[in-house]
Design an enzyme around this catalytic site. Structure first.
Site, PDB file in Angstrom:
ATOM      1  N   LYS A 161       0.859  -1.178   0.000  1.00  0.00           N
ATOM      2  CA  LYS A 161       0.000   0.000   0.000  1.00  0.00           C
ATOM      3  C   LYS A 161       0.894   1.226   0.000  1.00  0.00           C
ATOM      4  O   LYS A 161       2.115   1.104   0.159  1.00  0.00           O
ATOM      5  CB  LYS A 161      -0.942   0.009   1.207  1.00  0.00           C
ATOM      6  CG  LYS A 161      -0.237  -0.157   2.552  1.00  0.00           C
ATOM      7  CD  LYS A 161      -1.250  -0.250   3.693  1.00  0.00           C
ATOM      8  CE  LYS A 161      -1.914  -1.604   3.714  1.00  0.00           C
ATOM      9  NZ  LYS A 161      -3.356  -1.533   3.692  1.00  0.00           N
ATOM     10  N   ARG A 162       0.295   2.395  -0.176  1.00  0.00           N
ATOM     11  CA  ARG A 162       1.052   3.627  -0.130  1.00  0.00           C
ATOM     12  C   ARG A 162       1.837   3.701   1.183  1.00  0.00           C
ATOM     13  O   ARG A 162       1.328   3.342   2.243  1.00  0.00           O
ATOM     14  CB  ARG A 162       0.079   4.807  -0.248  1.00  0.00           C
ATOM     15  CG  ARG A 162       0.693   6.166  -0.350  1.00  0.00           C
ATOM     16  CD  ARG A 162      -0.351   7.163  -0.857  1.00  0.00           C
ATOM     17  NE  ARG A 162      -1.628   7.010  -0.185  1.00  0.00           N
ATOM     18  CZ  ARG A 162      -2.001   7.714   0.895  1.00  0.00           C
ATOM     19  NH1 ARG A 162      -1.168   8.589   1.436  1.00  0.00           N
ATOM     20  NH2 ARG A 162      -3.185   7.541   1.428  1.00  0.00           N
ATOM     21  N   LYS A 175      -0.218   4.130   8.122  1.00  0.00           N
ATOM     22  CA  LYS A 175      -0.404   2.752   7.675  1.00  0.00           C
ATOM     23  C   LYS A 175       0.576   1.797   8.367  1.00  0.00           C
ATOM     24  O   LYS A 175       0.449   0.595   8.282  1.00  0.00           O
ATOM     25  CB  LYS A 175      -0.274   2.668   6.154  1.00  0.00           C
ATOM     26  CG  LYS A 175      -1.393   3.416   5.426  1.00  0.00           C
ATOM     27  CD  LYS A 175      -1.228   3.364   3.922  1.00  0.00           C
ATOM     28  CE  LYS A 175      -2.300   4.168   3.197  1.00  0.00           C
ATOM     29  NZ  LYS A 175      -3.637   3.562   3.257  1.00  0.00           N
ATOM     30  N   THR A 213      -8.939  -0.917   0.698  1.00  0.00           N
ATOM     31  CA  THR A 213      -9.537  -1.854  -0.267  1.00  0.00           C
ATOM     32  C   THR A 213      -8.605  -3.030  -0.536  1.00  0.00           C
ATOM     33  O   THR A 213      -9.057  -4.085  -0.967  1.00  0.00           O
ATOM     34  CB  THR A 213      -9.875  -1.158  -1.599  1.00  0.00           C
ATOM     35  OG1 THR A 213      -8.708  -0.465  -2.083  1.00  0.00           O
ATOM     36  CG2 THR A 213     -11.009  -0.167  -1.428  1.00  0.00           C
ATOM     37  N   LYS A 258      -9.312  -7.204  -1.330  1.00  0.00           N
ATOM     38  CA  LYS A 258      -8.738  -8.012  -2.416  1.00  0.00           C
ATOM     39  C   LYS A 258      -8.060  -9.257  -1.856  1.00  0.00           C
ATOM     40  O   LYS A 258      -8.204 -10.361  -2.393  1.00  0.00           O
ATOM     41  CB  LYS A 258      -7.736  -7.175  -3.210  1.00  0.00           C
ATOM     42  CG  LYS A 258      -8.344  -5.999  -3.936  1.00  0.00           C
ATOM     43  CD  LYS A 258      -7.301  -4.963  -4.341  1.00  0.00           C
ATOM     44  CE  LYS A 258      -7.962  -3.659  -4.739  1.00  0.00           C
ATOM     45  NZ  LYS A 258      -7.026  -2.532  -4.833  1.00  0.00           N
TER      46      LYS A 258
END
Length: 824
Positions: free
Chosen positions: A565-566, A571, A673, A677
């Site tokens: 992810k970014r 995060k 998201t 997935k």
């Protein structure tokens, strides 16, 4: 005769005359290679890909035309999805799946001695987005087409997408991503629908013939917006929706007088300035020039798109705007396009000459806003001085909107001047700024968050005053992802197994995936073995990708522990690395009883100006170098940083992942998201009680999810009196990790480079509370490792995760948008 009316559309057949058997497709490939591309004797794989794309596009065109005809009929209510990002990735595989042409295409390639997968690799990723926001927009478009909803997407056709990420000496290096270098066979240029966008100049106030006060925006610097349309195919339903991307160009190619006078640079300056608007995705806005260009991009998108919708309306319904709101709705994806509120007002007031009351009624009945962040610093603000210089008429309108709005606030809460200051669209600081999210809220009839916790926290925190004023305006729409790309396309082996077991209906309606629950029992040994074998094959494919991109060899038998992810502090890739260091310490100390071998994969891009994020990437790579080169360690633990993470990489990563890392600080992740997935593809989640993790947990059950960490309310409480040293003192494992970091073990020949990371971990003002969650995270990782050693138990939980993922289809999300907001 109008250039749009010369064609008698009633004579165009409604059925597609082009055959779709393998022979016809093969003939199409050859015809395009010879007659269009000029390759007579030999050709490269990219040329075959291009010929194939054009041949498939031919099969799309009549469907596309018929869809346009249906949507253009008077009385059809339409939605317009405005987003500065559309991370659409590669298109070929998606179209083959949705048009059910993959089998015929493979057969058609027999004469070319090339595999379909090799040709798909020739297509560049359309990197028109930064991360989850842009990929979500692409998934939304897929679902709207599959649900046959009349929705047009509006974005910018960036010449250069998200930068290509290289890793040199452990550091991120950005390289331009010229994804349009070889052209784009899927797009169709529509110069006949170009729009004029204004910047600069000044306003002229005057009275019209009826004595009504009017405003004209004069002496502007204008830019032309040229639309390029991308087809968005629905799944097996003949619907092709449109993603319209705008390219900027100058009104004049160059100044011929200046050119003839020898001033060549100034002669083309206007052209270059205009084209810069759609040149690069998200310029670095650390400088004043960067800020100006980014604001130009946002207004360029809003103005061109709104004028295009006005054109469409007048073509079908004429100049009567009394019913405009009945048949049109705009969804603004985050704060980037929210200048559309003021621009629609400008168009209706100045160009269509409606009254303020009429224009405001239309605007507030057609505009809807989606918020994607809980971080106050991520809510865009634009300096009033910049707005007044670049968009003077828009600034006048914003002042008027704010004046009327604050009057409403004052009537509701008499004398509460502090509340008025908090809620004002104009932030009254030393350097006044326009709060774009507030403009969106005031000008919209619907404001939604993207996960239940996120929406609740918006009303309890960031937008509390607005929720108290207009409680009925706020709602939640939990995000999703499209199962077509993220299982059916990305994981063909699993897709076929699911179809063999429960039928094919799940591809178009993921709620059917719940029938896999019946297969989860360990007694179903044959199904479990097939499930396991498919996962192993996917892990081998992922291991090959890691080897190709990093030179690091992953063992497919080990657990694949993945965080992609970014790169951002909230995060918490940093927490992941602390755990890797902890495992490294354990191995070096001989604490390896009942060990679970683990491959840790981290990937993601850091914003070019984000120092700490880039330092975290460097730390990942330095730790990886130590771990992977130590023979005592590398048979039990491996670590790799995957460069240039993108949509195509994720299509390989998500099917091959065992453990999905979703470890943001609680209350900071709007939704996520990637978590969906991974879940769809049978990965188990280790995560905090944050974003859509909460709904994943509810769907799959706590016994099939590795939950850890503080809750959002606990985070808020702890931030008032956070002492990271307390956690270090009371946890020997954390002490060992910090000792290795602080003694420079991972930067022996680069002294002091990680001091900023260490300082942030030790800071009592660390809003991410990384050390506070360390112990809980390590314990959850232990549970995951123990579970993985029990293959029967792990496979069962993997099946249950996929079987519980039906709620996270964007088909469900878009149905909710339609039922509650759009009403198409």
């Amino acid at each position: 005769m109008s250039n749009q009316n010369w064609l008698n559309t009633s004579k165009i057949p409604e059925t597609d005359p082009l055959h779709e058997d393998s022979r016809s497709l093969s003939e199409g490939f050859h015809r395009y290679l010879r007659n269009h591309l000029g390759h007579f004797l030999s050709c490269a794989p990219y040329n075959i890909y291009e010929a194939m794309a054009l041949t498939i596009r031919d099969r799309i065109m009549i469907r596309w035309f018929n869809t346009w005809q249906r949507h253009k009929q008077p009385g059809v209510r339409k939605a317009y999805y405005m987003s500065l990002e559309f991370l659409i990735g590669r298109a070929l595989g998606n179209h083959l799946l949705n048009l059910d042409l993959e089998k015929e295409t493979r057969e058609a390639l027999n004469g070319f001695s090339v595999e379909l997968e090799d040709l798909m690799e020739q297509e560049p990723d359309a990197g028109l987005g930064n991360g989850g926001l842009g990929r979500l927009a692409a998934c939304f478009m897929d679902s709207c087409a599959t649900l046959e909803l009349p929705v047009i997407g509006y974005g910018i056709r960036y010449e250069y997408g998200m930068f290509r990420q290289l890793i040199k000496h452990g550091y991120q290096v950005e390289e331009p991503d010229h994804w349009l270098r070889d052209g784009n066979p899927w797009e169709v240029s529509r110069p006949e629908y170009q729009q004029l966008v204004h910047f600069g100049g000044h306003t002229v106030h005057y009275k019209d013939k009826d004595g009504i006060e009017r405003v004209r925006w004069a002496d502007t610097n204008d830019v032309i917006a040229i639309p390029y349309d991308m087809p968005i195919s629905g799944y097996c339903n003949e619907t092709i929706n449109t993603l319209r991307l705008w390219k900027s160009t100058a009104t004049e190619i160059f100044n011929l007088d200046e050119f003839n006078a020898g001033d060549y640079a100034d002669a083309v300056e206007a052209k270059n300035d205009a084209e810069h608007i759609s040149m690069v995705l998200y310029p670095n806005d650390a400088s004043e020039n960067g800020k100006e260009l980014r604001l130009k991009q946002q207004y360029f998108l809003a103005s061109a798109s709104l004028h295009d919708v006005i054109r469409l309306w007048e073509e079908t319904d004429g100049a009567d705007y009394s019913r405009f709101a009945e048949f049109n709705v705009f969804q603004m994806n985050d704060t980037h396009p929210t200048i559309a509120v003021a621009e629609l007002m400008r168009i209706l007031l100045d160009e269509k000459q409606l009254s303020w009351k009429e224009a405001w009624a239309i605007t507030t009945k057609t505009m809807a806003y989606t918020n994607h962040t809980l971080l106050p610093e991520a809510l865009e603000r634009w300096p009033v001085s910049l707005m007044e210089r670049l968009l003077p008429r828009l600034m006048e309108i914003i002042y008027q909107i704010n004046k009327i709005f604050l009057h409403e606030v004052a009537l509701r809460w008499p004398g509460d001047t502090k509340r008025q200051q908090r809620m004002s669209i104009i932030e009254e600081s030393e350097h006044k700024q326009v709060r774009m999210a507030y403009l969106a809220i005031v000008g919209s009839f619907s404001v939604n968050g993207v996960a239940k916790l996120h929406s609740d926290l918006l009303c309890e925190g960031l937008f509390r005053d607005f929720c108290e004023l207009w409680p009925g305006k706020f709602n939640n729409k939990t995000n999703g992802v499209t199962p077509r790309r993220w299982i059916a396309r990305a994981n063909p082996g699993l897709s076929q197994l699911i179809t063999d077991q429960i039928g094919y209906e799940w591809v178009a309606d993921l709620s059917h995936i719940k029938y896999l629950n019946e297969c989860a029992s360990p007694d179903n040994k044959e199904f479990h073995k097939k499930w396991f074998d498919i996962k192993q094959a996917n892990k081998k494919r992922l291991a090959q990708l890691v080897l190709d991109k990093t030179g690091i060899e992953f063992d497919p038998k080990a657990m694949f522990d993945v965080q992609v992810k970014r790169i951002h502090e909230y995060k918490r890739q940093l927490l992941n690395i602390l755990h890797v260091i902890h495992l490294y310490v354990r191995i070096k100390n001989g604490d390896t009883k009942n060990w679970t071998a683990r491959n840790v994969l981290i990937g993601g891009k850091a914003a070019p100006g984000y120092h700490m994020a880039k330092l975290i990437i460097k730390l990942v790579n330095n730790v990886a170098e130590i771990v992977n080169s130590d023979p005592d360690v590398n048979t039990k633990l491996r670590l790799a940083f995957l460069p240039n993470y993108n949509v195509s990489a994720m299509e390989i990563i998500s099917p091959g992942t065992d453990l999905s890392e979703q470890i943001s600080t609680a209350g900071k992740e709007a939704s996520g998201t990637g978590n969906m997935k991974f879940m769809m593809n049978g990965a188990l989640t280790i995560g905090t009680y944050d974003g859509a993790n909460i709904e994943i947990l509810e769907q799959v059950g706590e016994e099939n999810f590795f939950l850890f960490g503080l809750r959002a309310n606990e985070v808020t409480e702890l931030q008032q009196n956070y002492d990271p040293q307390h956690y270090i003192n009371n946890d020997p494992d954390l002490q060992a990790v910090m000792n290795l970091l602080e003694c420079g073990h991972f930067n022996l020949f680069e002294p002091g480079i990680f001091q900023d990371v260490i300082n942030s971990l030790r800071s009592p003002y660390d809003q991410w509370l990384t050390l506070a969650d360390f112990r809980s995270y390590v314990d959850a990782q232990e549970k995951a490792a123990a579970c993985y050693r029990n293959r029967k138990k792990w496979v069962q939980k993997s099946i249950l995760n996929t079987a519980s993922s039906g709620y996270f289809s964007t088909d469900r999300t878009m149905q909710e948008y339609n039922n509650d907001i759009w009403k198409l």
